[in-house]
Every structure is written in C-alpha cells, then in structure tokens.
Design a protein around this motif. Structure first.
Motif, PDB file in Angstrom:
ATOM      1  N   MET A 257       1.163  -1.016  -0.068  1.00 41.35           N
ATOM      2  CA  MET A 257       0.394  -0.491   0.161  1.00 41.35           C
ATOM      3  C   MET A 257       0.600   1.558   0.331  1.00 41.35           C
ATOM      4  SD  MET A 257      -2.781   0.906  -0.255  1.00 41.35           S
ATOM      5  CE  MET A 257      -4.366   1.634   0.448  1.00 41.35           C
ATOM      6  N   LEU A 258       1.969   1.627   0.800  1.00 42.15           N
ATOM      7  CA  LEU A 258       3.048   2.222   1.028  1.00 42.15           C
ATOM      8  C   LEU A 258       3.396   2.222  -0.563  1.00 42.15           C
ATOM      9  CD1 LEU A 258       4.045   4.300   2.315  1.00 42.15           C
ATOM     10  CD2 LEU A 258       6.017   2.793   3.002  1.00 42.15           C
ATOM     11  N   GLU A 259       4.020   1.597  -1.665  1.00 42.95           N
ATOM     12  CA  GLU A 259       3.890   1.917  -2.626  1.00 42.95           C
ATOM     13  C   GLU A 259       2.913   2.781  -3.758  1.00 42.95           C
ATOM     14  OE1 GLU A 259       6.660  -0.300  -6.848  1.00 42.95           O
ATOM     15  OE2 GLU A 259       5.698  -1.019  -5.005  1.00 42.95           O
ATOM     16  N   VAL A 260       1.972   1.931  -3.422  1.00 41.46           N
ATOM     17  CA  VAL A 260       0.838   2.862  -4.402  1.00 41.46           C
ATOM     18  C   VAL A 260       0.960   4.426  -3.778  1.00 41.46           C
ATOM     19  CG1 VAL A 260      -1.382   3.124  -4.396  1.00 41.46           C
ATOM     20  CG2 VAL A 260      -0.967   0.400  -4.350  1.00 41.46           C
ATOM     21  N   ILE A 261       0.598   4.705  -2.307  1.00 42.16           N
ATOM     22  CA  ILE A 261       1.038   6.063  -2.145  1.00 42.16           C
ATOM     23  C   ILE A 261       2.033   6.718  -2.830  1.00 42.16           C
ATOM     24  CG2 ILE A 261       0.969   7.113  -0.020  1.00 42.16           C
ATOM     25  CD1 ILE A 261      -0.845   5.219   1.972  1.00 42.16           C
ATOM     26  N   SER A 262       2.987   6.085  -2.704  1.00 41.29           N
ATOM     27  CA  SER A 262       4.053   7.100  -2.782  1.00 41.29           C
ATOM     28  C   SER A 262       4.543   6.882  -4.384  1.00 41.29           C
ATOM     29  CB  SER A 262       5.723   6.205  -2.196  1.00 41.29           C
ATOM     30  OG  SER A 262       5.928   5.070  -2.926  1.00 41.29           O
ATOM     31  N   ARG A 263       3.994   6.149  -5.550  1.00 41.94           N
ATOM     32  CA  ARG A 263       4.037   6.178  -6.783  1.00 41.94           C
ATOM     33  C   ARG A 263       1.834   7.192  -7.051  1.00 41.94           C
ATOM     34  NH1 ARG A 263       7.003   2.801  -9.988  1.00 41.94           N
ATOM     35  NH2 ARG A 263       8.036   1.145  -8.894  1.00 41.94           N
ATOM     36  N   SER A 264       1.769   7.229  -6.474  1.00 42.82           N
ATOM     37  CA  SER A 264       0.607   8.180  -7.057  1.00 42.82           C
ATOM     38  C   SER A 264       0.759   9.192  -7.158  1.00 42.82           C
ATOM     39  CB  SER A 264      -0.479   7.707  -5.649  1.00 42.82           C
ATOM     40  OG  SER A 264      -1.415   5.859  -6.328  1.00 42.82           O
TER      41      SER A 264
ATOM     42  N   VAL B 180      -3.188  13.356  -7.185  1.00 42.73           N
ATOM     43  CA  VAL B 180      -3.014  11.898  -7.012  1.00 42.73           C
ATOM     44  C   VAL B 180      -3.504  11.582  -6.805  1.00 42.73           C
ATOM     45  CG1 VAL B 180      -2.043  11.262  -4.739  1.00 42.73           C
ATOM     46  CG2 VAL B 180      -1.062  13.705  -5.781  1.00 42.73           C
ATOM     47  N   LEU B 181      -5.203  11.816  -6.649  1.00 43.07           N
ATOM     48  CA  LEU B 181      -5.793  10.609  -6.509  1.00 43.07           C
ATOM     49  C   LEU B 181      -6.016  10.143  -8.056  1.00 43.07           C
ATOM     50  CD1 LEU B 181      -8.848   9.704  -4.754  1.00 43.07           C
ATOM     51  CD2 LEU B 181     -10.241  11.421  -5.852  1.00 43.07           C
ATOM     52  N   PHE B 182      -6.226  11.415  -9.559  1.00 44.88           N
ATOM     53  CA  PHE B 182      -6.101  10.154 -10.296  1.00 44.88           C
ATOM     54  C   PHE B 182      -5.291   9.811 -10.686  1.00 44.88           C
ATOM     55  CE2 PHE B 182      -9.251  14.018 -12.259  1.00 44.88           C
ATOM     56  CZ  PHE B 182     -10.472  13.565 -11.107  1.00 44.88           C
ATOM     57  N   ALA B 183      -4.145   9.833 -10.128  1.00 45.53           N
ATOM     58  CA  ALA B 183      -3.134   8.969  -9.822  1.00 45.53           C
ATOM     59  C   ALA B 183      -3.185   6.756  -9.845  1.00 45.53           C
ATOM     60  CB  ALA B 183      -1.663   9.547 -10.132  1.00 45.53           C
ATOM     61  N   ALA B 184      -3.883   7.747  -8.306  1.00 42.34           N
ATOM     62  CA  ALA B 184      -3.904   6.466  -7.796  1.00 42.34           C
ATOM     63  C   ALA B 184      -5.293   5.310  -8.157  1.00 42.34           C
ATOM     64  CB  ALA B 184      -5.028   7.359  -6.288  1.00 42.34           C
ATOM     65  N   ILE B 185      -5.949   5.900  -9.250  1.00 40.93           N
ATOM     66  CA  ILE B 185      -7.353   5.718 -10.017  1.00 40.93           C
ATOM     67  C   ILE B 185      -6.235   4.588 -10.619  1.00 40.93           C
ATOM     68  CG2 ILE B 185      -9.248   5.571 -11.275  1.00 40.93           C
ATOM     69  CD1 ILE B 185      -9.698   7.975  -9.629  1.00 40.93           C
ATOM     70  N   VAL B 186      -5.675   5.391 -11.526  1.00 46.90           N
ATOM     71  CA  VAL B 186      -4.457   4.229 -12.269  1.00 46.90           C
ATOM     72  C   VAL B 186      -3.887   3.444 -11.742  1.00 46.90           C
ATOM     73  CG1 VAL B 186      -2.781   4.371 -14.164  1.00 46.90           C
ATOM     74  CG2 VAL B 186      -4.577   6.134 -14.189  1.00 46.90           C
ATOM     75  N   LEU B 187      -3.724   3.456 -10.695  1.00 48.47           N
ATOM     76  CA  LEU B 187      -2.187   1.704  -9.476  1.00 48.47           C
ATOM     77  C   LEU B 187      -3.922   1.429  -9.795  1.00 48.47           C
ATOM     78  CD1 LEU B 187       0.156   4.503  -7.985  1.00 48.47           C
ATOM     79  CD2 LEU B 187       0.299   2.971 -10.405  1.00 48.47           C
ATOM     80  N   LEU B 188      -4.578   1.612  -9.092  1.00 46.00           N
ATOM     81  CA  LEU B 188      -5.645   0.530  -8.089  1.00 46.00           C
ATOM     82  C   LEU B 188      -6.131  -0.030  -9.302  1.00 46.00           C
ATOM     83  CD1 LEU B 188      -7.316   3.218  -5.471  1.00 46.00           C
ATOM     84  CD2 LEU B 188      -6.026   1.299  -4.971  1.00 46.00           C
ATOM     85  N   LEU B 189      -7.017   0.368 -10.312  1.00 45.62           N
ATOM     86  CA  LEU B 189      -7.604  -0.441 -11.585  1.00 45.62           C
ATOM     87  C   LEU B 189      -6.346  -1.220 -12.372  1.00 45.62           C
ATOM     88  CD1 LEU B 189      -9.801   2.092 -13.271  1.00 45.62           C
ATOM     89  CD2 LEU B 189     -10.768   0.120 -11.927  1.00 45.62           C
ATOM     90  N   TRP B 190      -5.225  -1.029 -12.595  1.00 44.65           N
ATOM     91  CA  TRP B 190      -4.140  -1.662 -13.413  1.00 44.65           C
ATOM     92  C   TRP B 190      -2.909  -1.944 -12.616  1.00 44.65           C
ATOM     93  CZ3 TRP B 190      -7.214   2.148 -15.993  1.00 44.65           C
ATOM     94  CH2 TRP B 190      -7.327   2.299 -17.041  1.00 44.65           C
ATOM     95  N   GLY B 191      -2.946  -1.956 -11.646  1.00 46.52           N
ATOM     96  CA  GLY B 191      -1.948  -2.470 -10.637  1.00 46.52           C
ATOM     97  C   GLY B 191      -0.665  -1.964 -10.750  1.00 46.52           C
ATOM     98  N   LEU B 192       0.252  -2.104  -9.294  1.00 44.43           N
ATOM     99  CA  LEU B 192       1.289  -1.482  -9.477  1.00 44.43           C
ATOM    100  C   LEU B 192       2.335  -1.811 -10.568  1.00 44.43           C
ATOM    101  CD1 LEU B 192       2.690  -1.406  -5.662  1.00 44.43           C
ATOM    102  CD2 LEU B 192       2.402   0.239  -7.366  1.00 44.43           C
ATOM    103  N   ASP B 193       1.899  -2.960 -11.330  1.00 44.30           N
ATOM    104  CA  ASP B 193       2.934  -3.739 -12.813  1.00 44.30           C
ATOM    105  C   ASP B 193       2.844  -2.274 -14.000  1.00 44.30           C
ATOM    106  OD1 ASP B 193       4.322  -5.692 -11.303  1.00 44.30           O
ATOM    107  OD2 ASP B 193       2.232  -7.544 -12.423  1.00 44.30           O
TER     108      ASP B 193
END
Length: 159
Positions: A1-8, A79-92
């Motif tokens: 989860m920390l990686e999702v936050i930092s990358r977002s 940042v929220l919109f970036a998180a949406i990309v990561l949550l839908l398509w994953g950290l990969d």
C-alpha cells in the motif's frame, strides 16, 4: 500500500505539473485564460459548510486562503486520479507504464469537471451556462488528455 501511495504522489504531482505547464503555454500562445484556482478553492471551502452548488461562484463571499485551497485541491485531485490508474491497472502499470490506461483515466476524469465542479460553481452541466461553452468543453477535454499523457510520462520517467 505504501508503494501505491508513493507512486500516486509522484505520478499525480508530475502529471498535474505538466498540465499546468500546458495551461501556461495555451495562455501565452493563444490567450486562453488560466484556471481561477481561487474560485475553485472557494467552492471546496464551502463543501464542509454543506453548500455544494452556487448560483455563481463569483457572487459567493470569498474565504480566507481560497487560492491556496484551490491549488492544493488541484494537486490532490491529480494524485487521486493517479491512484485510480494504479488501483485499476495495478502497480505493474507503474513499473511498465503504457499510454492507454493513462489516457482512459485522463479522458474519463473530464467528467468530474463537467458534471461536478462546473455545475457546482454555477456554470451549468459541462459549462452550458458559459457563453463559450463549446470552447470550455474542448479545452477541458484536451487538458485532460494532456493530463493523461502526463500520468504516463511521469510513470515512465519514475519507473
């Protein structure tokens, strides 16, 4: 989860900064007005007070710090919109970014402006009450495509 936050954070701030540079270019090259972040901040400042819609945001009394609120919310939403990309398509996706998911989110999120922010500020659905509604819509769509490109570019540069 920390990686999702930092990358977002990194991707969202980078994409939003690119969008702001794009807006500055449009302003300098074509005279397209810059966003009024104070008005946006005013709209956000009234949300906790239970006021979601205004006849016109310009007639609503100003609030202290509205410009700062507008800028902060602008970047937080990026940042929220970036998180949406990561949550839908994953950290990969962040590790191996492709353009299509970023553009999809960019295009879809224009709806937030058209159907939430603009009506809430008194401009009507998709700026329908503005004298230049078609121009506002087109610029909004192009801006969100640029933001989507910025999501991909920032993810690519940060991988």
């Amino acid at each position: 989860m920390l990686e999702v936050i930092s990358r977002s954070l990194v991707i969202g701030v980078g994409a939003t900064a690119l969008l702001d540079l794009w807006a500055l270019f449009l302003n300098r090259a074509f005279g397209i007005p810059l966003a009024n972040w104070a008005a946006v901040g005013r709209w956000f400042a009234y949300l906790p007070r239970g006021r979601f819609a205004h006849d016109t945001i310009a007639e609503t009394p100003p609030v202290q710090g509205e410009l700062a609120i507008g800028w902060v919310m602008h970047y937080l939403i990026g940042v929220l919109f970036a998180a949406i990309v990561l949550l839908l398509w994953g950290l990969d996706w962040a590790r191996y970014p492709t353009l299509l998911p970023a553009l999809i989110v960019g295009v879809v999120t224009v709806g937030c402006g058209w159907f939430i922010l603009q009506p809430g500020m008194g401009f009507g659905l998709a700026a329908s009450k503005r004298p230049n509604a078609s121009q506002v819509r087109l610029i909004g769509l192009i801006n969100h495509i640029v933001f989507g490109f910025g999501l991909w570019l920032t993810a690519f540069l940060a991988r």
